[in-house]
Write a protein that holds these residues in place. Structure first.
Motif, PDB file in Angstrom:
ATOM      1  N   GLN A 122      49.257 -20.193  24.318  1.00  0.00           N
ATOM      2  CA  GLN A 122      49.642 -21.627  23.708  1.00  0.00           C
ATOM      3  C   GLN A 122      49.215 -23.106  24.161  1.00  0.00           C
ATOM      4  N   VAL A 123      49.484 -23.622  25.348  1.00  0.00           N
ATOM      5  CA  VAL A 123      48.639 -24.501  25.245  1.00  0.00           C
ATOM      6  C   VAL A 123      46.895 -24.210  24.681  1.00  0.00           C
ATOM      7  N   HIS A 124      46.290 -23.989  24.986  1.00  0.00           N
ATOM      8  CA  HIS A 124      44.647 -24.241  23.944  1.00  0.00           C
ATOM      9  C   HIS A 124      45.123 -24.102  22.803  1.00  0.00           C
ATOM     10  N   ALA A 149      43.599 -32.541  22.760  1.00  0.00           N
ATOM     11  CA  ALA A 149      44.117 -33.587  24.018  1.00  0.00           C
ATOM     12  C   ALA A 149      43.678 -31.968  25.481  1.00  0.00           C
ATOM     13  N   ILE A 150      43.737 -32.818  26.293  1.00  0.00           N
ATOM     14  CA  ILE A 150      43.788 -32.236  27.382  1.00  0.00           C
ATOM     15  C   ILE A 150      44.203 -30.658  28.043  1.00  0.00           C
ATOM     16  N   PRO A 151      44.521 -30.070  28.184  1.00  0.00           N
ATOM     17  CA  PRO A 151      45.018 -28.104  28.449  1.00  0.00           C
ATOM     18  C   PRO A 151      45.515 -28.917  29.637  1.00  0.00           C
ATOM     19  N   ILE A 176      42.833 -24.238  30.565  1.00  0.00           N
ATOM     20  CA  ILE A 176      41.029 -24.566  30.258  1.00  0.00           C
ATOM     21  C   ILE A 176      39.955 -23.703  30.093  1.00  0.00           C
ATOM     22  N   GLU A 177      40.739 -22.664  30.749  1.00  0.00           N
ATOM     23  CA  GLU A 177      39.077 -21.832  30.681  1.00  0.00           C
ATOM     24  C   GLU A 177      38.879 -21.053  29.194  1.00  0.00           C
ATOM     25  N   LEU A 178      39.789 -21.695  28.767  1.00  0.00           N
ATOM     26  CA  LEU A 178      40.131 -20.913  27.045  1.00  0.00           C
ATOM     27  C   LEU A 178      38.973 -21.935  26.531  1.00  0.00           C
ATOM     28  N   SER A 179      38.916 -22.780  27.009  1.00  0.00           N
ATOM     29  CA  SER A 179      37.950 -24.375  26.136  1.00  0.00           C
ATOM     30  C   SER A 179      36.536 -24.535  26.860  1.00  0.00           C
ATOM     31  N   PRO A 180      35.741 -23.786  25.678  1.00  0.00           N
ATOM     32  CA  PRO A 180      34.239 -24.237  26.547  1.00  0.00           C
ATOM     33  C   PRO A 180      34.060 -26.030  26.623  1.00  0.00           C
ATOM     34  N   GLN A 181      34.266 -26.172  25.935  1.00  0.00           N
ATOM     35  CA  GLN A 181      34.429 -27.952  25.717  1.00  0.00           C
ATOM     36  C   GLN A 181      34.778 -28.391  27.060  1.00  0.00           C
ATOM     37  N   TYR A 182      35.374 -27.613  27.855  1.00  0.00           N
ATOM     38  CA  TYR A 182      36.356 -28.701  29.985  1.00  0.00           C
ATOM     39  C   TYR A 182      34.826 -27.871  30.327  1.00  0.00           C
ATOM     40  N   ALA A 183      34.108 -26.930  30.203  1.00  0.00           N
ATOM     41  CA  ALA A 183      33.585 -25.848  31.745  1.00  0.00           C
ATOM     42  C   ALA A 183      32.718 -27.191  32.173  1.00  0.00           C
ATOM     43  N   PRO A 184      32.164 -26.861  32.562  1.00  0.00           N
ATOM     44  CA  PRO A 184      30.980 -27.734  33.431  1.00  0.00           C
ATOM     45  C   PRO A 184      29.671 -27.676  32.036  1.00  0.00           C
ATOM     46  N   GLU A 194      32.962 -32.776  27.453  1.00  0.00           N
ATOM     47  CA  GLU A 194      34.548 -33.137  27.726  1.00  0.00           C
ATOM     48  C   GLU A 194      34.355 -32.639  29.271  1.00  0.00           C
ATOM     49  N   HIS A 195      33.498 -32.057  29.627  1.00  0.00           N
ATOM     50  CA  HIS A 195      34.058 -31.775  31.250  1.00  0.00           C
ATOM     51  C   HIS A 195      34.317 -33.153  32.209  1.00  0.00           C
ATOM     52  N   LEU A 196      33.862 -34.567  31.547  1.00  0.00           N
ATOM     53  CA  LEU A 196      34.412 -35.473  32.464  1.00  0.00           C
ATOM     54  C   LEU A 196      35.680 -35.617  32.296  1.00  0.00           C
ATOM     55  N   PHE A 197      36.648 -35.180  31.395  1.00  0.00           N
ATOM     56  CA  PHE A 197      37.708 -35.733  31.955  1.00  0.00           C
ATOM     57  C   PHE A 197      38.822 -34.468  32.488  1.00  0.00           C
ATOM     58  N   ILE A 198      38.098 -33.286  32.630  1.00  0.00           N
ATOM     59  CA  ILE A 198      38.630 -32.451  33.932  1.00  0.00           C
ATOM     60  C   ILE A 198      38.319 -33.205  34.863  1.00  0.00           C
ATOM     61  N   GLU A 199      36.791 -33.422  35.189  1.00  0.00           N
ATOM     62  CA  GLU A 199      36.738 -33.138  36.774  1.00  0.00           C
ATOM     63  C   GLU A 199      37.724 -34.766  36.768  1.00  0.00           C
ATOM     64  N   GLN A 200      37.617 -36.199  36.647  1.00  0.00           N
ATOM     65  CA  GLN A 200      38.434 -37.364  36.829  1.00  0.00           C
ATOM     66  C   GLN A 200      40.096 -36.761  36.919  1.00  0.00           C
TER      67      GLN A 200
END
Length: 463
Positions: A365-367, A375-377, A383-391, A395-401
Motif C-alpha cells: 500500500q505504501v508502494h 513521494a518517498i516511501p 523502499i525495497e519495492l522501488s528500484p529508483q531508490y536502490a543504490p 532517486e537514491h540520494l533522497f533515501i541516503e539523505q
C-alpha cells in the motif's frame, strides 16, 4: 454508514458525530486563535497515560477520515485504498472526506477543533503536528504502533511524528530535495557532478558554476521554483531553511525554542540569505513565476523536491541527475517531512483507526501511494519495492539523505506556524524586493518572539 466508503469534497463536510458548516469557519477560527489552542488544552506533558489503543475493537466501528486534496493520483489512490479496506473486512467501516488543500485545509482543522467536530483520523502537514499536539487536538499513538512497524519506518518519519518524547503522527511517505541538473550540460561546460552529500558543491563553487553556465547561454541558470513562493505556501521555509542550517544558522533557538532573536537573524542566517539575494541581484536566478524554467531549458539547475523528478526526466530522458543542495559552510542540509496521519482528541476507537492505518502502512500500500504521488516511501520494506531508490537508482540520494541525518526537520515546536509565516515573508522580501537582509530577519525575529510571548513560550502545561 456501513458498506462502502463515501467520498465527498468541500463544502459537504459531514461527520459521524456532527456537522461542520462553512459559515461557521470565521467565528470558529477566532475562538481558536484567541485561546491559543483551546481553553481546555492540557499540553503534551499533561496528557494521560496513552490508552488510545487497548488492543480491542468493540462491535462494528465507523470512522471518518479527513484527507487534503493533494495531487489527483494521490486522492484517487486513497479512495481506492479505502474501498479495498472496507471490502476486505467488516469490523471497521471507513468514510473518506476530501477537503481543500494548503492553508484552507489548516484553517478548516482549526475551525473543527474549536467546535469539537474533528474526524476520527486526520491527515495534516507534518510541522503542524507540534502545535496540534501541544494544544490538545491530538491523542498520542504510542500504544497503537507495534515495535516492528516503528522499526520499519524511516528515521525521519519517526522524528517528524514525535513531540515531547511521544509519538503523535505517522506518515506513509516522506519528501526529498536536491538540485536537479542536466548531465549533458554539466559535461559540456566542464562542471563536476557531485556523487553524494560528502562532495556537495559549496555555495561559493555554485556561484562560479552559475556564472559559467551563463556563458553557455543560460541567462538565468538557477531555478528556485519561485512559482511556489506565494502567500501562505510552505515552500519558502521548506525549500530554503536548509540553506540557513547549512550556514550554521537556525530559525529559532534549537534546544528549548525560547527565542528566535540571534538565530533567524543570526550570522549564519544572514550569510545564507545574503548569498541567495546576491544570486538574485546578479540575475543568476530565474525570476519568472512559472514552473517551466528547467523543462523549457531556461535554467540548467533546479532547486526543488522529489515531485518534479517524473516531469524533469520525461523532458530530458536519461539526462537528469539529482545532486545535494549546496554546502553553505557546515555541510549540505536538506528538508524532510510531509503529510502525516494523526488521531484527533475525542471518542474515536483508536484500535479501529489503527486497523485502517496499519493497512495503509503495508508495503504494497505504501508502494502504491508513492507510485501515485512520486513521494518517498516511509518504510524500509516499501523502499525495497522501488528500484529508483536502490543504490545506483536515479532517486537514491533522497533515501541516503533521509537515512543518514542530512535531512533536518523544521522546528519541532508549537510555535512553528508563527515561525514559518515570519520566515516565509522575510524570504520573499529579501529575494523579490531586495530588502536589507539583516533588518528583514530582525523583523522576523520580533514577529516570532511576539508569538512566543503571547503563548508564554508554549509551556508543556498551558493554563
Amino acid at each position: 454508514m456501513s458498506g462502502t466508503s463515501a467520498t465527498r469534497a468541500w463544502p459537504a463536510v459531514r461527520r459521524v458525530r456532527g456537522t461542520l458548516v462553512p459559515w461557521a469557519l470565521c467565528a470558529a477560527l477566532l475562538l481558536a486563535a484567541c485561546d491559543g489552542g483551546g481553553s481546555d488544552a492540557k499540553g503534551a506533558s499533561a496528557s494521560p497515560k496513552d490508552t488510545t489503543c487497548d488492543g480491542k475493537i468493540d462491535g462494528t466501528a465507523h470512522i471518518t477520515v479527513w484527507f487534503h486534496a493533494g495531487p489527483s493520483g494521490e486522492s484517487t489512490t486513497l479512495q481506492s485504498q479505502v474501498k479495498e479496506f472496507n471490502k476486505r473486512q467488516k469490523q471497521v467501516r471507513v468514510e473518506l472526506v476530501t477537503l481543500p488543500k494548503d492553508r484552507v485545509y489548516n484553517d478548516l482543522v482549526l475551525s473543527a477543533a474549536a467546535s469539537g467536530d474533528l474526524p476520527d483520523l486526520l491527515d495534516f502537514d507534518g510541522p503542524n503536528l507540534y502545535s496540534y499536539a501541544w494544544s490538545g487536538k491530538l491523542r498520542p499513538i504510542d500504544s497503537c504502533v507495534p515495535a516492528g512497524v516503528r522499526a520499519d519506518l524511516l528515521p525521519t518519519i519517526r522524528q517528524q511524528g514525535t513531540y515531547a518524547g511521544r509519538l503523535w503522527g505517522i506518515g506513509t511517505f516522506d519528501s526529498g530535495m536536491g538540485l536537479y541538473v542536466r548531465k549533458s550540460v554539466m559535461k559540456k561546460a566542464g562542471i563536476r557532478i557531485p556523487t553524494g552529500p560528502k562532495d556537495a558543491w559549496t555555495a561559493t563553487e555554485l556561484t562560479g558554476i552559475l556564472r559559467k553556465l551563463r556563458t553557455q547561454g543560460y541567462k538565468a541558470p538557477l531555478d528556485l521554483r519561485l512559482v511556489y513562493s506565494q502567500p501562505g505556501q510552505e515552500w519558502n521555509t521548506y525549500g530554503f531553511a536548509p540553506a540557513v542550517w547549512s550556514a550554521g544558522g537556525d530559525l529559532i533557538e534549537p534546544a528549548n525554542h525560547r527565542t528566535a532573536d540571534g538565530y533567524v537573524n543570526g550570522p549564519g542566517s544572514v550569510e545564507a540569505l545574503t548569498t541567495l539575494q546576491n544570486w538574485a541581484k546578479a540575475g543568476l536566478i530565474d525570476m519568472v513565476k512559472d514552473d517551466k524554467a528547467f523543462v523549457s531549458g531556461r535554467s540548467a539547475i533546479s532547486w526543488c523536491g522529489h515531485w518534479t523528478y517524473p516531469e524533469f526526466n520525461k523532458a530530458f530522458p536519461g539526462d537528469v541527475t539529482i545532486v545535494p543542495l549546496p554546502d553553505f559552510g557546515q555541510g549540505t542540509v536538506t528538508g524532510m517531512g510531509s503529510f502525516q496521519w494523526g488521531v484527533p482528541a475525542g471518542d474515536a476507537d483508536g484500535d479501529a483507526v489503527w486497523r485502517f492505518l496499519s493497512f495503509l502502512l503495508q508495503p504494497a500500500q505504501v508502494h502504491r501511494m508513492t507510485v501515485a504521488n512520486g513521494a518517498i516511501p516511509a518504510t524500509e520494506s516499501a523502499i525495497e519495492l522501488s528500484p529508483q531508490y536502490a543504490p545506483g537508482g536515479p532517486e537514491h540520494l533522497f533515501i541516503e539523505q533521509l537515512r543518514d541525518g542530512v535531512a533536518r526537520p523544521r522546528p519541532q515546536t508549537p510555535a512553528y506556524p508563527a515561525i514559518t509565516d515570519a520566515f516565509s515573508r522575510a524570504f520573499a522580501k529579501i529575494i523579490f524586493d531586495r530588502a536589507p537582509v539583516r533588518a528583514t530577519l530582525d523583523e522576523a525575529a520580533k514577529a516570532i518572539d511576539k508569538d512566543l510571548a503571547a503563548h508564554d513560550g508554549y509551556p508543556m502545561n498551558p493554563s
